[in-house]
Scaffold this active site. Structure first.
Site, PDB file in Angstrom:
ATOM      1  N   VAL A  60       3.575  38.636 -14.917  1.00  0.00           N
ATOM      2  CA  VAL A  60       2.449  37.884 -14.340  1.00  0.00           C
ATOM      3  C   VAL A  60       1.292  38.842 -14.079  1.00  0.00           C
ATOM      4  O   VAL A  60       1.430  39.816 -13.335  1.00  0.00           O
ATOM      5  CB  VAL A  60       2.819  37.194 -12.999  1.00  0.00           C
ATOM      6  CG1 VAL A  60       1.566  36.603 -12.343  1.00  0.00           C
ATOM      7  CG2 VAL A  60       3.842  36.089 -13.205  1.00  0.00           C
ATOM      8  N   TYR A 157     -15.995  49.476   2.400  1.00  0.00           N
ATOM      9  CA  TYR A 157     -14.983  48.769   1.613  1.00  0.00           C
ATOM     10  C   TYR A 157     -15.485  47.416   1.126  1.00  0.00           C
ATOM     11  O   TYR A 157     -14.818  46.398   1.294  1.00  0.00           O
ATOM     12  CB  TYR A 157     -13.713  48.528   2.447  1.00  0.00           C
ATOM     13  CG  TYR A 157     -12.823  49.731   2.643  1.00  0.00           C
ATOM     14  CD1 TYR A 157     -12.232  50.377   1.551  1.00  0.00           C
ATOM     15  CD2 TYR A 157     -12.542  50.202   3.918  1.00  0.00           C
ATOM     16  CE1 TYR A 157     -11.397  51.470   1.745  1.00  0.00           C
ATOM     17  CE2 TYR A 157     -11.705  51.300   4.114  1.00  0.00           C
ATOM     18  CZ  TYR A 157     -11.139  51.921   3.021  1.00  0.00           C
ATOM     19  OH  TYR A 157     -10.307  52.989   3.216  1.00  0.00           O
ATOM     20  N   ALA A 161     -12.484  44.845   1.377  1.00  0.00           N
ATOM     21  CA  ALA A 161     -12.601  44.076   2.622  1.00  0.00           C
ATOM     22  C   ALA A 161     -13.188  42.696   2.345  1.00  0.00           C
ATOM     23  O   ALA A 161     -12.721  41.683   2.887  1.00  0.00           O
ATOM     24  CB  ALA A 161     -13.461  44.835   3.625  1.00  0.00           C
ATOM     25  N   LYS A 164     -10.524  40.495   0.765  1.00  0.00           N
ATOM     26  CA  LYS A 164      -9.453  40.084   1.687  1.00  0.00           C
ATOM     27  C   LYS A 164      -9.992  39.067   2.710  1.00  0.00           C
ATOM     28  O   LYS A 164      -9.253  38.183   3.155  1.00  0.00           O
ATOM     29  CB  LYS A 164      -8.854  41.299   2.395  1.00  0.00           C
ATOM     30  CG  LYS A 164      -8.017  42.205   1.473  1.00  0.00           C
ATOM     31  CD  LYS A 164      -6.730  41.537   0.995  1.00  0.00           C
ATOM     32  CE  LYS A 164      -5.858  42.507   0.205  1.00  0.00           C
ATOM     33  NZ  LYS A 164      -4.605  41.911  -0.267  1.00  0.00           N
TER      34      LYS A 164
HETATM   35  N1  NAP Z   1      -0.449  49.816   1.713  1.00  0.00           N
HETATM   36  C1  NAP Z   1      -1.155  49.404   2.753  1.00  0.00           C
HETATM   37  O1  NAP Z   1      -1.417  50.172   3.706  1.00  0.00           O
HETATM   38  C2  NAP Z   1      -1.659  47.992   2.811  1.00  0.00           C
HETATM   39  C3  NAP Z   1      -2.320  47.599   3.995  1.00  0.00           C
HETATM   40  C4  NAP Z   1      -2.778  46.277   4.097  1.00  0.00           C
HETATM   41  C5  NAP Z   1      -2.560  45.407   3.057  1.00  0.00           C
HETATM   42  N2  NAP Z   1      -1.925  45.823   1.905  1.00  0.00           N
HETATM   43  C6  NAP Z   1      -1.766  44.838   0.839  1.00  0.00           C
HETATM   44  O2  NAP Z   1      -0.399  44.801   0.453  1.00  0.00           O
HETATM   45  C7  NAP Z   1      -0.291  44.391  -0.913  1.00  0.00           C
HETATM   46  C8  NAP Z   1       0.594  45.375  -1.664  1.00  0.00           C
HETATM   47  O3  NAP Z   1      -0.040  46.642  -1.583  1.00  0.00           O
HETATM   48  P1  NAP Z   1       0.722  48.023  -1.850  1.00  0.00           P
HETATM   49  O4  NAP Z   1       0.348  48.922  -0.749  1.00  0.00           O
HETATM   50  O5  NAP Z   1       2.128  47.786  -2.197  1.00  0.00           O
HETATM   51  O6  NAP Z   1      -0.129  48.503  -3.137  1.00  0.00           O
HETATM   52  P2  NAP Z   1       0.295  49.219  -4.491  1.00  0.00           P
HETATM   53  O7  NAP Z   1       1.433  50.134  -4.272  1.00  0.00           O
HETATM   54  O8  NAP Z   1      -0.983  49.751  -5.041  1.00  0.00           O
HETATM   55  O9  NAP Z   1       0.817  48.004  -5.385  1.00  0.00           O
HETATM   56  C9  NAP Z   1      -0.077  47.011  -5.812  1.00  0.00           C
HETATM   57  C10 NAP Z   1       0.688  46.066  -6.692  1.00  0.00           C
HETATM   58  O10 NAP Z   1      -0.204  45.031  -7.120  1.00  0.00           O
HETATM   59  C11 NAP Z   1      -0.085  44.928  -8.519  1.00  0.00           C
HETATM   60  N3  NAP Z   1      -1.278  44.359  -9.146  1.00  0.00           N
HETATM   61  C12 NAP Z   1      -2.540  44.819  -9.112  1.00  0.00           C
HETATM   62  N4  NAP Z   1      -3.335  44.024  -9.854  1.00  0.00           N
HETATM   63  C13 NAP Z   1      -2.553  43.043 -10.359  1.00  0.00           C
HETATM   64  C14 NAP Z   1      -2.769  41.930 -11.181  1.00  0.00           C
HETATM   65  N5  NAP Z   1      -3.986  41.642 -11.695  1.00  0.00           N
HETATM   66  N6  NAP Z   1      -1.728  41.128 -11.487  1.00  0.00           N
HETATM   67  C15 NAP Z   1      -0.492  41.394 -11.001  1.00  0.00           C
HETATM   68  N7  NAP Z   1      -0.213  42.453 -10.238  1.00  0.00           N
HETATM   69  C16 NAP Z   1      -1.231  43.265  -9.911  1.00  0.00           C
HETATM   70  C17 NAP Z   1       0.200  46.337  -8.991  1.00  0.00           C
HETATM   71  O11 NAP Z   1       0.674  46.297 -10.316  1.00  0.00           O
HETATM   72  P3  NAP Z   1       0.410  47.489 -11.401  1.00  0.00           P
HETATM   73  O12 NAP Z   1       1.493  48.510 -11.190  1.00  0.00           O
HETATM   74  O13 NAP Z   1       0.479  46.793 -12.713  1.00  0.00           O
HETATM   75  O14 NAP Z   1      -0.955  48.054 -11.115  1.00  0.00           O
HETATM   76  C18 NAP Z   1       1.232  46.731  -7.968  1.00  0.00           C
HETATM   77  O15 NAP Z   1       2.469  46.179  -8.278  1.00  0.00           O
HETATM   78  C19 NAP Z   1      -1.739  44.335  -1.452  1.00  0.00           C
HETATM   79  O16 NAP Z   1      -2.199  43.008  -1.440  1.00  0.00           O
HETATM   80  C20 NAP Z   1      -2.500  45.169  -0.429  1.00  0.00           C
HETATM   81  O17 NAP Z   1      -3.855  44.799  -0.362  1.00  0.00           O
HETATM   82  C21 NAP Z   1      -1.475  47.090   1.777  1.00  0.00           C
END
Ligand code: NAP
Length: 240
Positions: A60, A157, A161, A164
């Site tokens: 996806v 951001y 930001a 979101k």
């Molecule tokens: N880490 C934090 O501190 C934090 C804080 C607040 C909110 N969040 C939110 O938590 C969620 C997960 O973040 P994370 O920290 O786990 O980030 P991450 O490690 O960068 O992982 C992001 C994931 O999203 C996928 N993705 C990006 N674009 C996509 C697309 N077009 N279609 C399908 N998948 C896609 C990436 O896939 P690929 O490998 O293919 O790029 C990866 O699996 C996000 O929504 C982020 O905004 C994170």
């Protein structure tokens, strides 16, 4: 009736999505772990050896309607319903301090496409399967940076930001629209987590956060619909 949940997670190949996939599987739930490039999702394939039929790895890209709709068709052939949709996929392009005059507008568009429109596209495609669940839940992974009321003064951001904040509003609009159909739709914020996006200095371990988020998802009923919850299931301090 089996208490086993059927869950679909976007962006499940790394970070919080991968950790949530593992947590659900360890409890005995069934997970459709979705990612853009299944062939490169080594950890998911490793999990598949253990969890076999409980784990389905699906392609996806939330930016692409055809990709999302094809996955919804695949899923409908394999599963009788969807109990939990986790809109987790996200990107954070650009730098926090990029001001308006250096900002790349293409990055703003990309962030809105993935973080906000992607959630609408995915939720819409999976509504027919969600409607077959007795307790359907849609969980949109947001960020404190999307808060209007608590915007930090010293960062911009724009792309992240802004997108979101849009996701938060979409959560509330969808929650209102689907309330009468019994679909609970919430935003959750995970905190600052050590992932590729959060970076190595982040305070929280993704495995711990995944456990907390999964407990929170368990507790979501129609009473919570349209709320913004923290990872412990409490209404966030952000007040949108
Ligand atoms: N880490 C934090 O501190 C934090 C804080 C607040 C909110 N969040 C939110 O938590 C969620 C997960 O973040 P994370 O920290 O786990 O980030 P991450 O490690 O960068 O992982 C992001 C994931 O999203 C996928 N993705 C990006 N674009 C996509 C697309 N077009 N279609 C399908 N998948 C896609 C990436 O896939 P690929 O490998 O293919 O790029 C990866 O699996 C996000 O929504 C982020 O905004 C994170």
């Amino acid at each position: 009736m089996s208490k086993q949940l059927i869950v679909l997670i976007t962006g499940a190949n790394r970070g919080i999505g991968l950790a949530m996939t593992r947590t659900f599987l360890e409890r005995g739930d069934r997970v459709a772990a979705t990612c853009r490039q299944p062939a490169k999702a080594a950890e998911l394939h490793q999990m598949k050896e253990t969890y076999k039929d409980d784990l389905m790895i699906l392609r996806v890209d939330v930016d692409l309607t055809r990709s999302v709709n094809a996955a919804a068709e695949d899923m409908a052939e394999r599963y009788p319903r969807l109990d939990v949709l986790v809109n987790n996929a996200g990107i954070a392009p650009g730098r926090s301090h990029d001001g308006l005059e250096v900002l790349e507008l293409a990055q703003v568009r990309d962030a809105f496409e993935t973080n906000a429109v992607g959630c609408l596209r995915t939720t819409r495609a999976f509504l027919p399967l969600l409607r077959k669940s007795k307790q359907p839940r849609v969980v949109n992974v947001s960020s404190g940076l999307g808060s209007l009321s608590k915007k930090p003064g010293d960062t911009h951001y724009y792309a992240y930001a802004g997108s979101k904040a849009a996701l938060n509003m979409f959560t509330r609009i969808m929650a209102a629209e689907y309330k009468t159909q019994g679909i609970s739709i919430v935003a959750v914020t995970p905190g600052w987590v050590r992932t590729d996006m959060g970076g190595a200095d982040a305070e929280l371990d993704p495995v711990v956060v995944a456990g907390e988020l999964v407990n929170t998802i368990d507790s979501i009923t129609m009473e919570q619909t349209s709320l913004w919850l923290d990872r412990h299931g409490k209404v966030t301090e952000y007040a949108w």
